[in-house]
Write a protein that holds these residues in place. Structure first.
Motif, PDB file in Angstrom:
ATOM      1  N   SER A 131     -11.136   0.072  -3.551  1.00 33.97           N
ATOM      2  CA  SER A 131     -11.015  -1.232  -4.206  1.00 33.97           C
ATOM      3  C   SER A 131      -9.545  -1.548  -4.517  1.00 33.97           C
ATOM      4  O   SER A 131      -9.113  -2.704  -4.451  1.00 33.97           O
ATOM      5  CB  SER A 131     -11.880  -1.298  -5.469  1.00 33.97           C
ATOM      6  OG  SER A 131     -11.336  -0.469  -6.435  1.00 33.97           O
ATOM      7  N   THR A 132      -8.745  -0.525  -4.824  1.00 30.07           N
ATOM      8  CA  THR A 132      -7.306  -0.771  -5.047  1.00 30.07           C
ATOM      9  C   THR A 132      -6.666  -1.294  -3.758  1.00 30.07           C
ATOM     10  O   THR A 132      -5.905  -2.281  -3.772  1.00 30.07           O
ATOM     11  CB  THR A 132      -6.592   0.551  -5.434  1.00 30.07           C
ATOM     12  OG1 THR A 132      -7.360   1.191  -6.423  1.00 30.07           O
ATOM     13  CG2 THR A 132      -5.188   0.315  -5.896  1.00 30.07           C
ATOM     14  N   ILE A 133      -6.990  -0.631  -2.653  1.00 25.37           N
ATOM     15  CA  ILE A 133      -6.403  -1.049  -1.368  1.00 25.37           C
ATOM     16  C   ILE A 133      -6.863  -2.469  -1.033  1.00 25.37           C
ATOM     17  O   ILE A 133      -6.055  -3.331  -0.654  1.00 25.37           O
ATOM     18  CB  ILE A 133      -6.826  -0.068  -0.235  1.00 25.37           C
ATOM     19  CG1 ILE A 133      -6.239   1.317  -0.498  1.00 25.37           C
ATOM     20  CG2 ILE A 133      -6.387  -0.594   1.124  1.00 25.37           C
ATOM     21  CD1 ILE A 133      -6.816   2.431   0.359  1.00 25.37           C
TER      22      ILE A 133
ATOM     23  N   GLY B  52      -7.721  -4.806  -3.051  1.00 26.85           N
ATOM     24  CA  GLY B  52      -7.050  -5.758  -3.947  1.00 26.85           C
ATOM     25  C   GLY B  52      -5.645  -6.080  -3.445  1.00 26.85           C
ATOM     26  O   GLY B  52      -5.231  -7.243  -3.413  1.00 26.85           O
ATOM     27  N   LEU B  53      -4.917  -5.035  -3.024  1.00 24.86           N
ATOM     28  CA  LEU B  53      -3.546  -5.258  -2.536  1.00 24.86           C
ATOM     29  C   LEU B  53      -3.578  -6.140  -1.283  1.00 24.86           C
ATOM     30  O   LEU B  53      -2.728  -7.020  -1.102  1.00 24.86           O
ATOM     31  CB  LEU B  53      -2.885  -3.906  -2.202  1.00 24.86           C
ATOM     32  CG  LEU B  53      -2.566  -3.009  -3.410  1.00 24.86           C
ATOM     33  CD1 LEU B  53      -2.128  -1.615  -2.958  1.00 24.86           C
ATOM     34  CD2 LEU B  53      -1.467  -3.647  -4.265  1.00 24.86           C
TER      35      LEU B  53
ATOM     36  N   GLU C 279     -11.796  10.796  -2.192  1.00 28.92           N
ATOM     37  CA  GLU C 279     -10.523  10.215  -2.640  1.00 28.92           C
ATOM     38  C   GLU C 279     -10.353   8.810  -2.016  1.00 28.92           C
ATOM     39  O   GLU C 279     -10.019   7.853  -2.705  1.00 28.92           O
ATOM     40  CB  GLU C 279      -9.422  11.138  -2.125  1.00 28.92           C
ATOM     41  CG  GLU C 279      -8.108  11.100  -2.818  1.00 28.92           C
ATOM     42  CD  GLU C 279      -7.191  12.154  -2.163  1.00 28.92           C
ATOM     43  OE1 GLU C 279      -6.417  12.738  -2.888  1.00 28.92           O
ATOM     44  OE2 GLU C 279      -7.264  12.390  -0.931  1.00 28.92           O
TER      45      GLU C 279
ATOM     46  N   LEU D  43     -10.263   4.944  -3.702  1.00 26.72           N
ATOM     47  CA  LEU D  43      -9.098   4.048  -3.622  1.00 26.72           C
ATOM     48  C   LEU D  43      -9.418   2.724  -2.930  1.00 26.72           C
ATOM     49  O   LEU D  43      -8.584   1.814  -2.901  1.00 26.72           O
ATOM     50  CB  LEU D  43      -7.979   4.748  -2.841  1.00 26.72           C
ATOM     51  CG  LEU D  43      -7.375   5.968  -3.540  1.00 26.72           C
ATOM     52  CD1 LEU D  43      -6.433   6.698  -2.607  1.00 26.72           C
ATOM     53  CD2 LEU D  43      -6.638   5.534  -4.799  1.00 26.72           C
TER      54      LEU D  43
ATOM     55  N   ILE E 171       0.852  -1.210   0.000  1.00 27.04           N
ATOM     56  CA  ILE E 171       0.000   0.000   0.000  1.00 27.04           C
ATOM     57  C   ILE E 171       0.880   1.249   0.000  1.00 27.04           C
ATOM     58  O   ILE E 171       0.635   2.210  -0.732  1.00 27.04           O
ATOM     59  CB  ILE E 171      -0.960  -0.013   1.211  1.00 27.04           C
ATOM     60  CG1 ILE E 171      -1.954  -1.167   1.079  1.00 27.04           C
ATOM     61  CG2 ILE E 171      -1.711   1.304   1.332  1.00 27.04           C
ATOM     62  CD1 ILE E 171      -2.783  -1.438   2.323  1.00 27.04           C
TER      63      ILE E 171
ATOM     64  N   ALA F 166       2.454   1.839  -3.337  1.00 26.03           N
ATOM     65  CA  ALA F 166       1.495   2.332  -4.332  1.00 26.03           C
ATOM     66  C   ALA F 166       1.189   3.818  -4.109  1.00 26.03           C
ATOM     67  O   ALA F 166       0.419   4.411  -4.867  1.00 26.03           O
ATOM     68  CB  ALA F 166       0.212   1.499  -4.260  1.00 26.03           C
TER      69      ALA F 166
ATOM     70  N   LEU G  96      -0.388   5.219  -1.611  1.00 23.41           N
ATOM     71  CA  LEU G  96      -1.684   5.499  -1.000  1.00 23.41           C
ATOM     72  C   LEU G  96      -1.463   6.009   0.429  1.00 23.41           C
ATOM     73  O   LEU G  96      -0.561   5.541   1.130  1.00 23.41           O
ATOM     74  CB  LEU G  96      -2.565   4.244  -1.003  1.00 23.41           C
ATOM     75  CG  LEU G  96      -2.716   3.623  -2.405  1.00 23.41           C
ATOM     76  CD1 LEU G  96      -3.491   2.319  -2.347  1.00 23.41           C
ATOM     77  CD2 LEU G  96      -3.432   4.602  -3.337  1.00 23.41           C
TER      78      LEU G  96
ATOM     79  N   ASP H  53      -4.276  -9.739  -2.227  1.00 23.88           N
ATOM     80  CA  ASP H  53      -3.067 -10.355  -2.805  1.00 23.88           C
ATOM     81  C   ASP H  53      -2.119 -10.861  -1.723  1.00 23.88           C
ATOM     82  O   ASP H  53      -1.285 -11.735  -1.974  1.00 23.88           O
ATOM     83  CB  ASP H  53      -2.293  -9.335  -3.660  1.00 23.88           C
ATOM     84  CG  ASP H  53      -3.037  -9.008  -4.946  1.00 23.88           C
ATOM     85  OD1 ASP H  53      -3.998  -9.729  -5.269  1.00 23.88           O
ATOM     86  OD2 ASP H  53      -2.666  -8.008  -5.607  1.00 23.88           O
TER      87      ASP H  53
END
Ligand SMILES: Cc1cc2nc3c(=O)[nH]c(=O)nc-3n(C[C@H](O)[C@H](O)[C@H](O)COP(=O)(O)OP(=O)(O)OC[C@H]3O[C@@H](n4cnc5c(N)ncnc54)[C@H](O)[C@@H]3O)c2cc1C
Length: 461
Positions: free
Chosen positions: A294-296, A298-299, A288, A292, A243, A246, A248, A302
């Motif tokens: 869904s990106t967070i 996803g990470l 903001e 973010l 994170i 990336a 964030l 993973d």
């Protein structure tokens, strides 16, 4: 100890202090025992007198008296330290900064506060409430700003806002010669001269007594909290790294290991999977952060994490951070008669998972309960033992190994609690003889009579 000091003179010093400061120089049993130590496991030692100066000049005058009689002075802020830094010399002076408690100036446009060393961090933030600004450094206790500067404190917000070293712009300090020195400016950066501010920050009352502090303030952020559980501790640490890489904006991220998650569950505070967990606070505009999410998520997935559970209300967010604050006290309460011994190391983030796992495996060989919490965004973690009095020798061995493990990978013996009495023996190993000699030379210059908190920080050479 000062070569010319005679303990028999100390009673004369105490008499002079009582004469000069009246009720603000106390020798009653309750004042002496309150100032005999801090929140650490280190033995308490009674001072001979507790003095409550009301100004920088008072502090300078007390130091002059101390020089004359060769009596040591140990500054005392809120006494929340965890390495014995505020334990005085037996029979000497404890200098309590609680009367240096004025908020001298708030400069909203400069985002700066000037405060007395005795101001407590929560009082400062209460005072700032209507300005839209806050002071972010947040050790778990309601510490004094002077104590926080002196230990180089940090807390859950450090991953975003830095530690005391980054947030102190200047100081007023009384050195061991009784001189009053002002360091720093009101400018937010400077390349001018030696950085004396950062020399005193983290010096734990051994180089000077801080009386005023100029602080960097920050705009209060929009924030959203969440938590996730992870199959493995390593996965939790990897998620934080991913994170951060990336770009964030993590405002806070705290690791709670599985045994402590189980304490939280037993307490009924939350119902979490019995796995290591991360508590997050993301900072930025609400839109903001939502963008973010869904990106967070996803990470995190993973790295073997569960879907993030977002705190949808302020009350839910407050609950999460109250749990983080109180869970170690709940763990202690599960073992009647226990007190806590928190280790405090910081390592390069790439080594954090390995060092935590080795520590977890090592402490599993003991019957003494131990819990790991971590400011993982910084590579800083605490393994907190809940021990009984007769288990100190055993815990000392585990705590030593934790430090050695950190030093072996290029880390430090203390991420935020300081050296005090507890980490002196590691200074040579961490810094090397040349650096420790240089520290002794600085100490000899600023405190030539060795009266400022002697016996702390520096190892004997
Ligand atoms: C429950 C709990 C949670 C904690 N969590 C954290 C955390 O997350 N992060 C963290 O960094 N710490 C944490 N701490 C430790 C502690 O709160 C910090 O070390 C704090 O900075 C100490 O401030 P204090 O005012 O209590 O100082 P004290 O304990 O009174 O003193 C600490 C040291 O600073 C010196 N000192 C104090 N005031 C001055 C002064 N004005 N001038 C010069 N020297 C001075 C003392 O002599 C001593 O060496 C925690 C403690 C507790 C009990």
């Amino acid at each position: 100890m000062n070569l010319h000091s005679r303990r028999s003179d100390w009673s004369l010093a105490i008499a002079e202090l009582k004469d000069r400061y009246g009720a603000d120089a106390q020798t009653g049993q309750s004042a002496l025992s309150l100032h005999a130590g801090d929140e650490s496991h280190h033995d308490r030692q009674s001072p001979g007198v507790v003095v409550y100066p009301a100004s920088t000049q008072d502090v300078a005058d007390i130091v002059q008296i101390a020089i004359r009689y060769g009596i040591p002075v140990t500054p005392f802020g809120a006494g929340s330290g965890l390495e014995g830094g505020a334990v005085p010399e037996v029979g000497a002076i404890s200098l309590d900064t609680s009367r240096l408690n004025s908020i001298i100036e708030i400069r909203p446009d400069d985002m700066i506060a000037r405060v007395g060393a005795g101001v407590r961090r929560l009082d400062l933030n209460k005072h700032l409430r209507d300005t839209g600004l806050f002071f972010p450094v947040d050790p778990g206790a309601n510490a004094s700003i002077g104590g926080m500067a002196s230990t180089g404190a940090s807390g859950t917000n450090a991953v975003r806002y830095g530690v005391m070293r980054e947030n102190v712009l200047g100081l007023t300090v009384v050195t061991g010669t009784g001189e009053i020195v002002k360091t720093g400016t009101l400018a937010r950066k400077s390349s001018s001269g030696y950085d004396l501010t950062r020399l005193f920050v983290g010096s734990e009352g051994t180089l000077g007594i801080v009386t005023e502090v100029t602080l960097r303030l920050h705009p209060l952020p929009d924030a959203k909290s969440a938590h996730a559980s992870f199959e493995t501790l390593a996965g939790a640490v990897e998620a934080v790294t991913a994170i951060k890489k990336a770009g964030l904006a993590i405002g806070r991220v705290e690791l709670i290991d599985q045994p402590l998650v189980e304490v939280i569950n037993r307490r009924g505070a939350l119902s979490l999977p019995p796995l290591p967990a991360l508590f997050f606070e993301f900072h930025g505009y609400a839109s903001e952060i939502e963008g973010l999410a869904s990106t967070i998520g996803g990470l995190i997935e993973d790295c073997g994490g569960t879907p993030l559970i977002w705190a949808e209300t302020q009350a839910a967010a407050n609950l999460l951070w109250t749990i983080r604050r109180d869970c170690l006290a709940w763990a202690k309460a599960e073992r009647p008669g226990a007190h806590s011994w928190p280790s405090d190391v910081c390592v390069p983030i790439s080594k954090l998972a390995d060092v935590i796992l080795e520590t977890r495996n090592d402490v599993a060989t003991s019957a003494i309960p131990a819990y790991i919490v971590g400011h993982v965004g910084d590579g800083n973690f605490h393994c907190v033992f809940m021990l009984r009095d007769d288990e100190e020798d055993e815990v000392a061995l585990y705590a030593d190994r934790i430090v050695r493990r950190a030093l072996a990978v290029g880390g430090t013996a203390s991420g935020e609690h300081g050296v005090g009495l507890g980490k002196r023996d590691f200074q040579l190993e961490e810094h090397g003889i040349e650096a420790v000699r240089m520290m002794h030379a600085i100490k000899a210059t600023l405190d030539p009579h060795n009266i400022l908190n002697p016996g702390k920080v520096l190892p004997d050479l």
